[in-house]
Design an enzyme around this catalytic site. Sequence first.
Site, PDB file in Angstrom:
ATOM      1  N   SER A   1       0.825  -1.203   0.000  1.00 55.04           N
ATOM      2  CA  SER A   1       0.000   0.000   0.000  1.00 55.04           C
ATOM      3  C   SER A   1       0.858   1.252   0.000  1.00 55.04           C
ATOM      4  O   SER A   1       1.980   1.265   0.526  1.00 55.04           O
ATOM      5  CB  SER A   1      -0.893  -0.002   1.250  1.00 55.04           C
ATOM      6  OG  SER A   1      -1.490   1.253   1.458  1.00 55.04           O
TER       7      SER A   1
ATOM      8  N   TYR B   1      -2.528  -0.536  10.558  1.00 56.74           N
ATOM      9  CA  TYR B   1      -2.663  -1.160   9.235  1.00 56.74           C
ATOM     10  C   TYR B   1      -1.460  -0.813   8.365  1.00 56.74           C
ATOM     11  O   TYR B   1      -0.840  -1.685   7.750  1.00 56.74           O
ATOM     12  CB  TYR B   1      -3.953  -0.696   8.562  1.00 56.74           C
ATOM     13  CG  TYR B   1      -3.972  -0.925   7.069  1.00 56.74           C
ATOM     14  CD1 TYR B   1      -4.191  -2.195   6.545  1.00 56.74           C
ATOM     15  CD2 TYR B   1      -3.745   0.128   6.178  1.00 56.74           C
ATOM     16  CE1 TYR B   1      -4.187  -2.415   5.174  1.00 56.74           C
ATOM     17  CE2 TYR B   1      -3.739  -0.082   4.807  1.00 56.74           C
ATOM     18  CZ  TYR B   1      -3.961  -1.351   4.315  1.00 56.74           C
ATOM     19  OH  TYR B   1      -3.944  -1.557   2.963  1.00 56.74           O
TER      20      TYR B   1
ATOM     21  N   LYS C   1       1.796  -3.246   6.740  1.00 54.21           N
ATOM     22  CA  LYS C   1       2.279  -3.285   5.356  1.00 54.21           C
ATOM     23  C   LYS C   1       3.787  -3.027   5.310  1.00 54.21           C
ATOM     24  O   LYS C   1       4.536  -3.710   4.592  1.00 54.21           O
ATOM     25  CB  LYS C   1       1.536  -2.255   4.505  1.00 54.21           C
ATOM     26  CG  LYS C   1       0.066  -2.556   4.295  1.00 54.21           C
ATOM     27  CD  LYS C   1      -0.152  -3.828   3.488  1.00 54.21           C
ATOM     28  CE  LYS C   1      -1.599  -4.030   3.132  1.00 54.21           C
ATOM     29  NZ  LYS C   1      -1.854  -5.297   2.408  1.00 54.21           N
TER      30      LYS C   1
END
Length: 339
Positions: free
Chosen positions: A124, A150, A154
Amino acid sequence: MAILLTGAAGFIGSHTAVELLNAGKEIVVADNLSNAEETAVENIRKITGKDFPFYKADIMDENAMDRVFEEQDIQSVIHFAGYKAVGESVEKPIMYYENNLGTTISLLKSMRKFGCSRIIFSSSATVYGDRNPIPYREDMQTGIGITNPYGWTKYMIERILTDAAAADPDLSVVLLRYFNPIGAHESGLIGEKPNGIPNNLMPYITQTAAGIREKLTIFGNDYPTEDGTCERDFIHVVDLAKGHLAACEYADEHKGTEIFNLGTGHPVSVLELVNAFIRANGVDVPYTFGPRREGDLPAYYADATKAKEVLGWEAEKTIEDMCRDSWRWECHCRSLSEE
């Protein structure tokens, strides 16, 4: 020789499965359906007219993953499986770290055990944090100014995979940094179907247009952008899926770690997207402006030059395509719910 897709019943995974099958690739699908429905797997078959093995399995379960590799001839993995809601990650950070890192480690163990040496990871643009200038390039420093668990998962998974490739000269790792995927397959059979209140913009737009939500709140109209609303790099999910096909072909020929941005390279504001949706579909989307949302950047978008030059890939679909396909998918979901 097949490509294993983890989390392939989800939004991006299902579209990638379609593009791989249409390109003549063999696939194997694994998903625990914790945030997806098995109907997506059925609709992949319906769209392509092709069959493939499906395992309802938790990617964190090493025994389950070993069984997939024992029973199937897997040459490459595209790793989509993981939790992905930013707000939920702030509320439940341990759950996110345990699941997102755990699935990756479990997968790498099974890959090593069965001699599978190619992995494409669904990363991402969040790894760029909030301190890099735009447009984001793959050679920029990551891991500074990431604002939520989150995003940190990643970044950490990218680090795990990069270290694994450095330790194993046979391993090929491709990190694909997504920007803002929206849209749906033109058939209307697969798309983004969030549970409860949507976390992402486009499902909220489509649900507002459908009357499921009273109105859309645009967070902030006083940013230093052309119309005062945030600007983002929206990319059609089918274009994004085709980027995975290109990444698989690259991994077949290269070892080590390589990174690619998958975006259009062109920023579009939230207000522009809403107005494009209204024009493309001839429907109303009531909206209001609210205060800025904490953590939102005024703008971010990709420099997608590297993907074009190295992979031969670039986004082709327009914002209008994204809006029309998203609305077609919403109408399909609504018709099913009314049956």
